[in-house]
Design a protein around this motif. Structure first.
Motif, PDB file in Angstrom:
ATOM      1  N   THR A 174       9.306  17.523  12.073  1.00 49.84           N
ATOM      2  CA  THR A 174       7.876  17.398  12.327  1.00 49.84           C
ATOM      3  C   THR A 174       7.155  18.708  12.051  1.00 49.84           C
ATOM      4  OG1 THR A 174       8.289  15.759  14.054  1.00 49.84           O
ATOM      5  CG2 THR A 174       6.138  16.840  14.081  1.00 49.84           C
ATOM      6  N   TYR A 175       7.812  19.813  12.366  1.00 52.13           N
ATOM      7  CA  TYR A 175       7.177  21.124  12.262  1.00 52.13           C
ATOM      8  C   TYR A 175       7.475  21.840  10.956  1.00 52.13           C
ATOM      9  CZ  TYR A 175       6.786  20.190  17.222  1.00 52.13           C
ATOM     10  OH  TYR A 175       6.504  19.593  18.428  1.00 52.13           O
ATOM     11  N   LEU A 176       8.626  21.565  10.378  1.00 51.91           N
ATOM     12  CA  LEU A 176       9.025  22.199   9.116  1.00 51.91           C
ATOM     13  C   LEU A 176       9.243  21.118   8.064  1.00 51.91           C
ATOM     14  CD1 LEU A 176      11.636  24.913  10.213  1.00 51.91           C
ATOM     15  CD2 LEU A 176       9.372  25.325   9.250  1.00 51.91           C
ATOM     16  N   PRO A 177       8.279  20.878   7.201  1.00 53.15           N
ATOM     17  CA  PRO A 177       8.419  19.845   6.174  1.00 53.15           C
ATOM     18  C   PRO A 177       9.633  20.049   5.270  1.00 53.15           C
ATOM     19  CG  PRO A 177       6.139  20.545   6.340  1.00 53.15           C
ATOM     20  CD  PRO A 177       6.925  21.489   7.187  1.00 53.15           C
ATOM     21  N   VAL A 178      10.116  21.278   5.210  1.00 56.91           N
ATOM     22  CA  VAL A 178      11.259  21.594   4.349  1.00 56.91           C
ATOM     23  C   VAL A 178      12.593  21.326   5.056  1.00 56.91           C
ATOM     24  CG1 VAL A 178      11.542  24.023   5.049  1.00 56.91           C
ATOM     25  CG2 VAL A 178      12.003  23.358   2.678  1.00 56.91           C
ATOM     26  N   TRP A 179      12.543  20.888   6.290  1.00 55.32           N
ATOM     27  CA  TRP A 179      13.736  20.739   7.132  1.00 55.32           C
ATOM     28  C   TRP A 179      14.843  19.934   6.451  1.00 55.32           C
ATOM     29  CZ3 TRP A 179      15.770  22.866  11.296  1.00 55.32           C
ATOM     30  CH2 TRP A 179      16.730  22.179  12.034  1.00 55.32           C
ATOM     31  N   ASN A 180      14.504  18.784   5.882  1.00 56.18           N
ATOM     32  CA  ASN A 180      15.532  17.913   5.304  1.00 56.18           C
ATOM     33  C   ASN A 180      16.091  18.431   3.983  1.00 56.18           C
ATOM     34  OD1 ASN A 180      15.468  15.999   7.408  1.00 56.18           O
ATOM     35  ND2 ASN A 180      13.670  15.013   6.514  1.00 56.18           N
ATOM     36  N   LYS A 181      15.519  19.509   3.454  1.00 59.89           N
ATOM     37  CA  LYS A 181      16.034  20.121   2.230  1.00 59.89           C
ATOM     38  C   LYS A 181      16.966  21.294   2.529  1.00 59.89           C
ATOM     39  CE  LYS A 181      12.017  18.764  -0.523  1.00 59.89           C
ATOM     40  NZ  LYS A 181      10.886  19.226  -1.369  1.00 59.89           N
ATOM     41  N   LEU A 182      17.128  21.600   3.814  1.00 56.63           N
ATOM     42  CA  LEU A 182      18.039  22.665   4.207  1.00 56.63           C
ATOM     43  C   LEU A 182      19.441  22.115   4.408  1.00 56.63           C
ATOM     44  CD1 LEU A 182      15.828  24.479   6.896  1.00 56.63           C
ATOM     45  CD2 LEU A 182      16.034  25.007   4.452  1.00 56.63           C
ATOM     46  N   THR A 183      20.428  22.983   4.312  1.00 47.33           N
ATOM     47  CA  THR A 183      21.807  22.556   4.557  1.00 47.33           C
ATOM     48  C   THR A 183      22.005  22.373   6.056  1.00 47.33           C
ATOM     49  OG1 THR A 183      22.656  24.815   4.831  1.00 47.33           O
ATOM     50  CG2 THR A 183      22.554  23.930   2.571  1.00 47.33           C
ATOM     51  N   ALA A 184      23.086  21.706   6.405  1.00 41.43           N
ATOM     52  CA  ALA A 184      23.388  21.489   7.816  1.00 41.43           C
ATOM     53  C   ALA A 184      23.551  22.828   8.538  1.00 41.43           C
ATOM     54  CB  ALA A 184      24.652  20.648   7.956  1.00 41.43           C
ATOM     55  N   ALA A 185      24.185  23.798   7.853  1.00 38.69           N
ATOM     56  CA  ALA A 185      24.397  25.116   8.463  1.00 38.69           C
ATOM     57  C   ALA A 185      23.067  25.828   8.701  1.00 38.69           C
ATOM     58  CB  ALA A 185      25.293  25.966   7.573  1.00 38.69           C
ATOM     59  N   GLN A 186      22.164  25.706   7.744  1.00 41.60           N
ATOM     60  CA  GLN A 186      20.851  26.347   7.898  1.00 41.60           C
ATOM     61  C   GLN A 186      20.049  25.699   9.013  1.00 41.60           C
ATOM     62  OE1 GLN A 186      19.565  25.773   3.871  1.00 41.60           O
ATOM     63  NE2 GLN A 186      20.388  27.749   3.162  1.00 41.60           N
ATOM     64  N   ARG A 187      20.120  24.378   9.105  1.00 45.87           N
ATOM     65  CA  ARG A 187      19.416  23.688  10.188  1.00 45.87           C
ATOM     66  C   ARG A 187      19.976  24.107  11.550  1.00 45.87           C
ATOM     67  NH1 ARG A 187      19.636  19.080   6.561  1.00 45.87           N
ATOM     68  NH2 ARG A 187      21.383  18.206   7.753  1.00 45.87           N
ATOM     69  N   GLN A 188      21.285  24.292  11.603  1.00 41.71           N
ATOM     70  CA  GLN A 188      21.918  24.717  12.855  1.00 41.71           C
ATOM     71  C   GLN A 188      21.481  26.129  13.233  1.00 41.71           C
ATOM     72  OE1 GLN A 188      23.688  22.984  15.089  1.00 41.71           O
ATOM     73  NE2 GLN A 188      23.593  24.846  16.341  1.00 41.71           N
ATOM     74  N   GLN A 189      21.354  26.991  12.219  1.00 34.77           N
ATOM     75  CA  GLN A 189      20.885  28.353  12.482  1.00 34.77           C
ATOM     76  C   GLN A 189      19.504  28.345  13.119  1.00 34.77           C
ATOM     77  OE1 GLN A 189      21.641  30.186   8.416  1.00 34.77           O
ATOM     78  NE2 GLN A 189      22.015  31.964   9.718  1.00 34.77           N
ATOM     79  N   ILE A 190      18.628  27.536  12.576  1.00 33.47           N
ATOM     80  CA  ILE A 190      17.262  27.480  13.097  1.00 33.47           C
ATOM     81  C   ILE A 190      17.235  26.867  14.494  1.00 33.47           C
ATOM     82  CG2 ILE A 190      14.987  26.426  12.807  1.00 33.47           C
ATOM     83  CD1 ILE A 190      15.343  26.722   9.794  1.00 33.47           C
ATOM     84  N   SER A 191      17.854  25.712  14.652  1.00 33.48           N
ATOM     85  CA  SER A 191      17.804  25.023  15.946  1.00 33.48           C
ATOM     86  C   SER A 191      18.505  25.819  17.037  1.00 33.48           C
ATOM     87  CB  SER A 191      18.417  23.623  15.826  1.00 33.48           C
ATOM     88  OG  SER A 191      19.785  23.705  15.465  1.00 33.48           O
ATOM     89  N   GLY A 192      19.534  26.608  16.632  1.00 30.72           N
ATOM     90  CA  GLY A 192      20.273  27.384  17.627  1.00 30.72           C
ATOM     91  C   GLY A 192      19.615  28.684  18.023  1.00 30.72           C
ATOM     92  N   SER A 193      18.617  29.117  17.276  1.00 29.94           N
ATOM     93  CA  SER A 193      17.995  30.414  17.560  1.00 29.94           C
ATOM     94  C   SER A 193      16.523  30.319  17.950  1.00 29.94           C
ATOM     95  CB  SER A 193      18.107  31.329  16.332  1.00 29.94           C
ATOM     96  OG  SER A 193      17.398  30.789  15.228  1.00 29.94           O
ATOM     97  N   THR A 194      15.921  29.164  17.727  1.00 31.55           N
ATOM     98  CA  THR A 194      14.492  29.011  18.005  1.00 31.55           C
ATOM     99  C   THR A 194      14.233  28.955  19.508  1.00 31.55           C
ATOM    100  OG1 THR A 194      14.068  27.882  15.922  1.00 31.55           O
ATOM    101  CG2 THR A 194      12.494  27.510  17.688  1.00 31.55           C
ATOM    102  N   ALA A 195      13.222  29.673  19.924  1.00 29.28           N
ATOM    103  CA  ALA A 195      12.830  29.697  21.335  1.00 29.28           C
ATOM    104  C   ALA A 195      11.495  28.993  21.505  1.00 29.28           C
ATOM    105  CB  ALA A 195      12.738  31.131  21.838  1.00 29.28           C
ATOM    106  N   ARG A 196      11.298  28.436  22.664  1.00 31.08           N
ATOM    107  CA  ARG A 196      10.001  27.850  23.000  1.00 31.08           C
ATOM    108  C   ARG A 196       9.267  28.830  23.898  1.00 31.08           C
ATOM    109  NH1 ARG A 196       8.810  21.699  25.093  1.00 31.08           N
ATOM    110  NH2 ARG A 196       6.599  21.968  25.560  1.00 31.08           N
ATOM    111  N   ARG A 197       7.987  29.040  23.626  1.00 26.89           N
ATOM    112  CA  ARG A 197       7.203  30.010  24.392  1.00 26.89           C
ATOM    113  C   ARG A 197       5.833  29.418  24.705  1.00 26.89           C
ATOM    114  NH1 ARG A 197       5.462  36.133  22.368  1.00 26.89           N
ATOM    115  NH2 ARG A 197       4.406  36.740  24.310  1.00 26.89           N
ATOM    116  N   THR A 198       5.417  29.554  25.946  1.00 30.78           N
ATOM    117  CA  THR A 198       4.087  29.121  26.356  1.00 30.78           C
ATOM    118  C   THR A 198       3.277  30.351  26.729  1.00 30.78           C
ATOM    119  OG1 THR A 198       4.913  26.993  27.156  1.00 30.78           O
ATOM    120  CG2 THR A 198       2.771  27.717  27.983  1.00 30.78           C
ATOM    121  N   VAL A 199       2.096  30.490  26.131  1.00 29.67           N
ATOM    122  CA  VAL A 199       1.271  31.673  26.384  1.00 29.67           C
ATOM    123  C   VAL A 199      -0.111  31.258  26.867  1.00 29.67           C
ATOM    124  CG1 VAL A 199       2.495  33.100  24.703  1.00 29.67           C
ATOM    125  CG2 VAL A 199       0.503  31.785  23.965  1.00 29.67           C
TER     126      VAL A 199
END
Length: 225
Positions: free
Chosen positions: A11-36
């Motif tokens: 939903t947030y990264l239109p390029v998501w489905n063009k990334l490899t499984a390893a790259q998607r894991q890198q992003i999902s495993g490191s992304t933080a949620r922040r409320t300001v």
């Protein structure tokens, strides 16, 4: 770090489905949620590279600050928008300092700059996507430059008031003359004089901390002349 089930990255990264499984894991495993909260400074030239910001909900403002302390808004970011300037350390060609501020309470996803830079170097789709975002932002900056160079201040102010009204869904704007000046790059005194002229022409009504639009047609006619 967030639960990946809470992050539908496609939903947030239109390029998501063009990334490899390893790259998607890198992003999902490191992304933080922040409320300001409204008014929070998320990035400026003196801060570390914040990372790639994705607006889940809320509103951000990107602006530059002159040596004299005057601000001018470059562009705003809304739901689903992506902020690249907060990760400017991955784009060495950027030589100017941009400040990112929350204009409203905002819910963000933050992808670490190092992670995104590595993926961008490996993935042509990610690099192309990043370049498209950057081109879009620079187009907005060039549009702003054209407005400043070729449009008189009364037209720019009329357009700003109409834009604010559309964003807030009301003709009763809770905004100070100083804040308007920060958006448009003009001193508060200049804003006040022009707003008083608008008031004398029946276009707005002024009170402390508010501007009420009375005649949208006149404002629209002014900014499109």
């Amino acid at each position: 770090m967030c639960d990946t089930m809470d992050l539908p990255f496609e939903t947030y990264l239109p390029v998501w489905n063009k990334l490899t499984a390893a790259q998607r894991q890198q992003i999902s495993g490191s992304t933080a949620r922040r409320t300001v909260k409204k008014g929070t400074i998320l990035h400026n030239g003196s801060m570390d590279c914040t990372g790639l910001l994705i607006v889940k909900s809320g509103q951000l403002r990107a602006y530059i600050l002159s040596e004299a302390g005057r601000e001018i808004t470059l562009y705003r970011l809304f739901d689903l928008d992506i902020c690249l300037f907060s990760a400017s350390c991955i784009m060495r060609s950027i030589q100017f300092e941009v400040t990112i501020e929350a204009e409203k309470d905002t819910d963000l996803l933050v992808i670490p700059a190092k992670i995104y830079k590595g993926i961008m170097e490996e993935s042509a789709p990610a690099a192309n996507f990043t370049n498209e975002i950057m081109a879009s932002r620079f187009s907005e900056v060039m549009w702003l430059l054209e407005q400043i160079l070729w449009k008189s201040f009364d037209k720019r102010l009329a357009g700003f008031l109409l834009e604010e009204s559309a964003l807030e869904g009301t003709d009763f704007l809770r905004i100070t003359h100083e804040i308007i000046g920060s958006h448009l790059g003009n001193p508060r005194e200049v804003v006040t004089r022009m707003l008083r002229y608008f008031q004398s022409e029946g276009m707005v009504r002024l009170s402390r901390g508010t501007v009420e639009i009375l005649d949208r047609g006149k404002l629209h006619g002014l900014c499109t002349e």
